[in-house]
Design a protein around this motif. Structure first.
Motif, short mmCIF file in Angstrom:
data_model
loop_
_atom_site.label_atom_id
_atom_site.label_comp_id
_atom_site.label_asym_id
_atom_site.label_seq_id
_atom_site.Cartn_x
_atom_site.Cartn_y
_atom_site.Cartn_z
N LEU A 1 45.34 19.05 56.54
CA LEU A 1 44.85 18.89 57.91
C LEU A 1 45.90 19.40 58.90
O LEU A 1 45.57 20.12 59.86
CB LEU A 1 44.52 17.43 58.17
N GLN A 2 47.15 19.05 58.67
CA GLN A 2 48.22 19.47 59.55
C GLN A 2 48.29 21.00 59.63
O GLN A 2 48.41 21.59 60.72
CB GLN A 2 49.54 18.90 59.05
N GLU A 3 48.19 21.64 58.48
CA GLU A 3 48.26 23.10 58.45
C GLU A 3 47.05 23.73 59.14
O GLU A 3 47.18 24.67 59.94
CB GLU A 3 48.33 23.57 56.99
N ALA A 4 45.85 23.20 58.86
CA ALA A 4 44.63 23.78 59.41
C ALA A 4 44.55 23.60 60.92
O ALA A 4 44.20 24.53 61.65
CB ALA A 4 43.40 23.14 58.74
N LEU A 5 44.88 22.41 61.42
CA LEU A 5 44.78 22.18 62.86
C LEU A 5 45.84 22.96 63.61
O LEU A 5 45.65 23.30 64.79
CB LEU A 5 44.87 20.69 63.16
N GLY A 6 46.95 23.26 62.94
CA GLY A 6 47.95 24.12 63.57
C GLY A 6 47.40 25.48 63.93
O GLY A 6 47.85 26.12 64.89
N GLN A 7 46.38 25.92 63.19
CA GLN A 7 45.79 27.23 63.44
C GLN A 7 44.89 27.25 64.68
O GLN A 7 44.51 28.32 65.15
CB GLN A 7 44.99 27.68 62.22
N ILE A 8 44.55 26.07 65.20
CA ILE A 8 43.78 26.03 66.45
C ILE A 8 44.60 25.37 67.57
O ILE A 8 44.05 24.94 68.58
CB ILE A 8 42.43 25.31 66.27
N GLY A 9 45.92 25.27 67.34
CA GLY A 9 46.82 24.81 68.39
C GLY A 9 47.11 23.33 68.40
O GLY A 9 47.86 22.85 69.27
N ILE A 10 46.56 22.56 67.49
CA ILE A 10 46.82 21.12 67.46
C ILE A 10 48.04 20.87 66.59
O ILE A 10 48.04 21.16 65.40
CB ILE A 10 45.60 20.34 66.94
N ARG A 11 49.08 20.32 67.19
CA ARG A 11 50.35 20.09 66.51
C ARG A 11 50.38 18.63 66.03
O ARG A 11 50.41 17.70 66.85
CB ARG A 11 51.51 20.41 67.45
N VAL A 12 50.36 18.46 64.72
CA VAL A 12 50.16 17.14 64.11
C VAL A 12 51.46 16.62 63.50
O VAL A 12 52.11 17.31 62.71
CB VAL A 12 49.06 17.20 63.02
N THR A 13 51.82 15.39 63.87
CA THR A 13 52.90 14.65 63.20
C THR A 13 52.26 13.62 62.28
O THR A 13 51.34 12.89 62.70
CB THR A 13 53.79 13.93 64.23
N ILE A 14 52.71 13.55 61.04
CA ILE A 14 52.13 12.64 60.06
C ILE A 14 52.89 11.31 60.08
O ILE A 14 54.12 11.29 60.01
CB ILE A 14 52.15 13.27 58.66
N ASP A 15 52.14 10.22 60.18
CA ASP A 15 52.72 8.88 60.23
C ASP A 15 52.23 8.09 59.02
O ASP A 15 51.02 7.84 58.88
CB ASP A 15 52.30 8.18 61.52
N LYS A 16 53.18 7.68 58.15
CA LYS A 16 52.83 6.90 56.96
C LYS A 16 53.03 5.42 57.28
O LYS A 16 54.14 4.96 57.43
CB LYS A 16 53.70 7.33 55.78
N VAL A 17 51.92 4.71 57.37
CA VAL A 17 51.94 3.31 57.78
C VAL A 17 52.20 2.43 56.57
O VAL A 17 51.56 2.61 55.52
CB VAL A 17 50.60 2.93 58.44
N PRO A 18 53.12 1.46 56.65
CA PRO A 18 53.36 0.56 55.51
C PRO A 18 52.09 -0.13 55.04
O PRO A 18 51.18 -0.42 55.85
CB PRO A 18 54.37 -0.46 56.08
N ALA A 19 52.00 -0.38 53.74
CA ALA A 19 50.80 -0.99 53.14
C ALA A 19 50.48 -2.31 53.83
O ALA A 19 51.37 -3.12 54.10
CB ALA A 19 51.01 -1.20 51.65
N GLY A 20 49.21 -2.50 54.12
CA GLY A 20 48.74 -3.74 54.69
C GLY A 20 48.75 -3.79 56.21
O GLY A 20 48.28 -4.77 56.80
#
Length: 531
Positions: A395-414
């Motif tokens: 998703l991060q790679e694909a949205l970068g192609q339409i200008g959306i700059r995505v930071t991935i946030d890994k939320v702790p379990a629960g």
């Protein structure tokens, strides 16, 4: 045996090494079944606070319910629960009143609990009272207009009536779900206290049922030995006299045991292991697309996701097939693609009509005033990382192609559930399950209201009116037309982006037959046989 010793056994899962000497387990492979799973049950109850999904593998087999869903066979011979075929279980028969505002259940007169005491209407009423007394149980039963203990009426020692304030087609299926287990109230009440009048704490640690299997021994969280209940009257006696269910967290150990023949069934198989097992002629893998679904959520009340064109642009930009293969190795049923616009059927979830089209995505971004894109965060919970991480990276790679700059946030379990309840995250990966299959029920749970399960925080006034209208609609043609309009709305406005129904993959030796999938995704031991 210490837990660390148990886990260290790895693939060496033979009967002699797996069981303490005091555990009696039939060694005949014809009469016994060994099951390995990743997760462990944490309770003998089906709906107390904190009970996990694995606990349903106990309660489904140890307790009866008044009624059950039938099974139908797929073309490959695998049983699949039939939501529209509701059959008697503990009740030998039932009837719905002419005005559809009451359901009367006639209990089997020879039914007994595991301790030999008779099953009575008082036990049934107490059990149903207990569901509506629980916050968790009440939330589900409310969907079937069952909210008060006074609605459960003892007619005579073997007859119970459920009264409804209005006809509600969800009342019957609710009674076939996991919550309304019929408990031996005489036994449970011996352990009730002033602070716990329904003995909920005791029932979390002790079974009190009358189902097809009883618990012979249990080390909760590690292993449970089930024995067939010879006096079970609610169906044909199961094919296995004993079932040993053990927890082996490492997938490679479960797979190794299955290949060696040291276990009969391996649950919770990751897609990558399934692909390898499919090449092995000595085992079989049953894959069933589930009623669970996974999706990309967008909070429709937070900019820029409150702009329909932005949501549509993202839906056109996603590399669906690449995500499906990377995350699930294609093990599931796709909910992407399909025809846009008006639906052909009332089934839902269904594909929303979006396929990868970067040019269309860029055009929509320009129309929305975001030709240069924007910055956002995409979140997923670490407990879902096996599937969610490849989705996030693609998703991060694909949205970068339409200008959306995505930071991935890994939320702790629960923690993701709390954030969703508070509507604090704008963009994320999640999954859920719908027990009832009616499309208006799905929309009421996942596209309506202020709950955490309205994942898109969707608030279309026309849609809200239709959800309220369809709940009690009795004219099928009107109902179908309203459902199709709701589907058309969510296909166009795309509050969330449905991805797929993941497959539930279960490995087993070839001699195990009659596997049947049911809605809660845990094993039903009862129909299983040895070929």
């Amino acid at each position: 045996m210490k837990r660390r010793e148990f886990l260290a056994l790895g693939g060496a899962l033979g009967a002699a090494t797996m069981l303490p000497a005091k555990w009696a387990f039939a060694q005949s492979r014809a009469n016994s079944l060994r099951v390995l799973s990743e997760g462990a049950a944490n309770s003998f109850d089906s709906f107390s606070v904190g009970v996990n999904r694995n606990s349903l593998q106990i309660t489904w087999n140890v307790y009866d319910r008044l009624i059950k869903f039938g099974y139908k066979k797929r073309d490959d011979g695998i049983g699949y629960y039939d939501y529209f075929d509701i059959q008697p279980e503990l009740a030998e028969s039932y009837e719905v009143s002419e005005d559809k505002k009451s359901i009367t259940f006639h209990l089997r007169k020879d039914a007994v609990f595991h301790d030999g005491s008779p099953v009575t209407a008082d036990d049934v009423k107490w059990s149903l009272d207990r569901v509506v007394a629980s916050r968790i149980g009440l939330a589900q039963f409310t969907t079937g207009s069952m909210t008060e203990a006074s609605q459960f009426v003892v007619v005579d020692p073997h007859t119970v009536r459920v009264d409804l304030p209005q006809p509600d087609r969800f009342a019957l299926p609710n009674l076939a779900l996991t919550y309304p287990i019929i408990v031996n109230s005489k036994l449970a009440l011996q352990h009730a206290t002033d602070a716990d009048p329904l003995a909920s704490e005791w029932l979390k640690s002790n079974p009190a049922g009358g189902g097809a299997y009883k618990v012979a021994r249990a080390n909760i969280g590690e292993r449970i030995l089930f024995e067939r209940f010879a006096d079970w009257k609610s169906g044909e006696l199961p094919g296995f006299e004993q079932v040993l269910w053990q927890t082996v967290p490492a997938a490679e150990s479960r797979v190794a045991a299955l290949i060696k023949g040291d276990t009969d069934i391996a649950q919770d198989l990751p897609p990558k292991d399934v692909i390898e097992l499919l090449k092995n002629d000595n085992v079989k893998v049953v894959g069933v697309p589930t009623s669970s679904f996974q999706f990309i959520g967008m909070n429709n009340q937070i900019a820029p996701f409150n702009d329909l064109r932005v949501r549509q642009a993202i839906a056109y930009a996603l590399p669906y097939e690449a995500m499906f293969q990377a995350a699930l190795f294609g093990r599931g049923e796709a909910l992407y693609g399909g025809k846009p616009g008006a639906p052909e059927t009332t089934k839902f979830p269904q594909p929303l009509g979006y396929s990868t089209d970067l040019d269309k995505a860029r055009s929509l971004m320009a129309e929305s005033g975001h030709a240069d894109g924007f910055d956002t965060t995409f979140s997923f919970e670490l407990s879902l990382a096996t599937v969610a991480e490849p989705v996030a990276l693609l998703l991060q790679e694909a949205l970068g192609q339409i200008g959306i700059r995505v930071t991935i946030d890994k939320v702790p379990a629960g923690q993701l559930g709390t954030l969703l309840q508070e509507k604090k995250i704008p963009f994320y990966f999640e999954g859920s399950t719908s027990y009832l299959l009616d499309p208006d029920y799905f929309f009421r749970v996942f596209y309506y209201g202020d709950t955490r399960w309205n994942f898109g925080a969707y608030k279309n006034p026309e849609f809200i009116t239709l959800v309220d209208k369809t709940r009690y609609e009795t004219d099928q043609a009107v109902y179908d037309a309203d459902i199709k309009r709701m589907i058309e709305l969510v296909k166009n406005e795309i509050p969330i982006i449905l991805l797929w129904h993941p497959s539930l993959d279960t490995g087993m030796v070839k001699s195990v037959e009659n596997y049947s999938y049911t809605f809660h995704r845990q094993l039903d031991f009862r129909p299983l046989t040895r070929g």
